[in-house]
Write an enzyme that holds these catalytic residues in place. Structure first.
Site, mmCIF file in Angstrom:
data_model
loop_
_atom_site.group_PDB
_atom_site.id
_atom_site.type_symbol
_atom_site.label_atom_id
_atom_site.label_comp_id
_atom_site.label_asym_id
_atom_site.label_seq_id
_atom_site.Cartn_x
_atom_site.Cartn_y
_atom_site.Cartn_z
ATOM 1 N N GLY A 29 -28.059 22.884 -0.716
ATOM 2 C CA GLY A 29 -27.158 23.463 0.162
ATOM 3 C C GLY A 29 -28.004 22.776 1.587
ATOM 4 N N GLU A 94 -31.572 25.669 -12.052
ATOM 5 C CA GLU A 94 -30.981 25.137 -12.178
ATOM 6 C C GLU A 94 -31.098 23.896 -13.195
ATOM 7 O OE1 GLU A 94 -26.904 26.501 -8.653
ATOM 8 O OE2 GLU A 94 -27.999 24.519 -9.113
#
Length: 274
Positions: A29, A94
């Site tokens: 992010g 992930e």
């Protein structure tokens, strides 16, 4: 109604899970959220591509079970490798899950954004430093090895590398165009308004096709008109569609010709005769 096949029935590891999203975006992010990722996400949505983005900057140490399910139920998994991607254990978890899903035939594509693929593949530079820091903190060396393996495997997948030889807008449009074409080529067929009682037939046929094997398979289904052969064939097509690079369902309208389903990259042919 009867089945005729060129190969005997056998067990299959094929499983199917309904797709919740067309695209899942994995990214760091702080690197990309307010720039590249935001623009990519908007462009995908504007093209009608249902995209999942986890834009929460505050993440815990452990990836959530619901997020793992979201990864499993997305058709296309995109990893945005940026300078600090490997500094996040969340991102690495992930990634490990995404690479695992690649082995169940979901489409995985990497984007190398302001990072060279070799740095990811060989875990050099910032990626090497990030993994060294994780190694000092982690008690689980097995997890670290799974991250290293996932980074290497993902970096070897054909993807997109932003080399600043075009505008970021043009780069994003190229990505969106490819994803859009993939999605359009994977449009499911209409089966029936109330497709009741066909699941057992569909699963039996999928077992016969042995998805994932290297053998060529040819399967025929025949019987009197109106018993549901075409309905079953369309349901099979929809279930296994995403496991092939190319596919077509040809409806022969003349009496006696039947239908032909052809799927390429693994050679599978499915015939329906009236």
């Amino acid at each position: 109604m009867a089945l005729v096949t060129s190969e005997g029935a056998s067990s299959s590891s094929f499983t199917h899970q309904p797709n919740k999203f067309d695209v899942f975006l994995s990214f760091k992010g702080e690197d990309t959220c307010f720039g590249f990722i935001g623009h990519l996400y908007k462009a995908l949505c504007q093209r009608g591509i249902n995209t999942f983005i986890d834009d929460s900057l505050q993440r815990g140490e452990e990836i959530s079970a619901s997020l793992l399910k979201t990864i499993e139920s997305s058709r296309i998994l995109i990893i945005v490798f940026s300078e600090n991607y490997a500094s996040s254990t969340w991102c690495l978890d992930e990634l490990a899950k995404i690479v695992e899903c690649k082995n169940t035939d979901q489409l995985v594509r990497p984007i190398f954004y302001n990072i060279d693929p070799s740095e990811v593949r060989n875990q050099k530079g910032k990626y090497g430093k990030a993994l060294s820091k994780h190694e000092k903190k982690l008690k689980d060396n097995k997890k670290l090895q799974s991250w290293r393996k996932a980074l290497c495997e993902a970096a070897n997948i054909s993807g997109w590398h932003y080399k600043h030889d075009c505008t970021e807008f043009e780069f994003i449009q190229e990505i969106v165009e490819e994803i859009s074409n993939f999605k359009l080529n994977r449009m499911p067929l209409f089966v029936a308004q109330y497709p009741i009682g066909i699941n057992s037939h569909v699963e039996a046929i999928i077992l016969q096709l042995e998805i994932g094997s290297d053998d060529v398979h040819m399967l025929g289904m025949y019987g009197p008109g109106g018993v549901g052969k075409t309905t079953i064939a369309k349901a099979v097509y929809n279930k296994i569609l995403d496991h092939f690079e190319g596919s077509s369902f040809l409806e022969m309208l003349e009496k006696g010709q039947g239908h032909l389903m052809a799927l390429s990259n693994y050679k599978r042919y499915f015939f329906v005769r009236p």
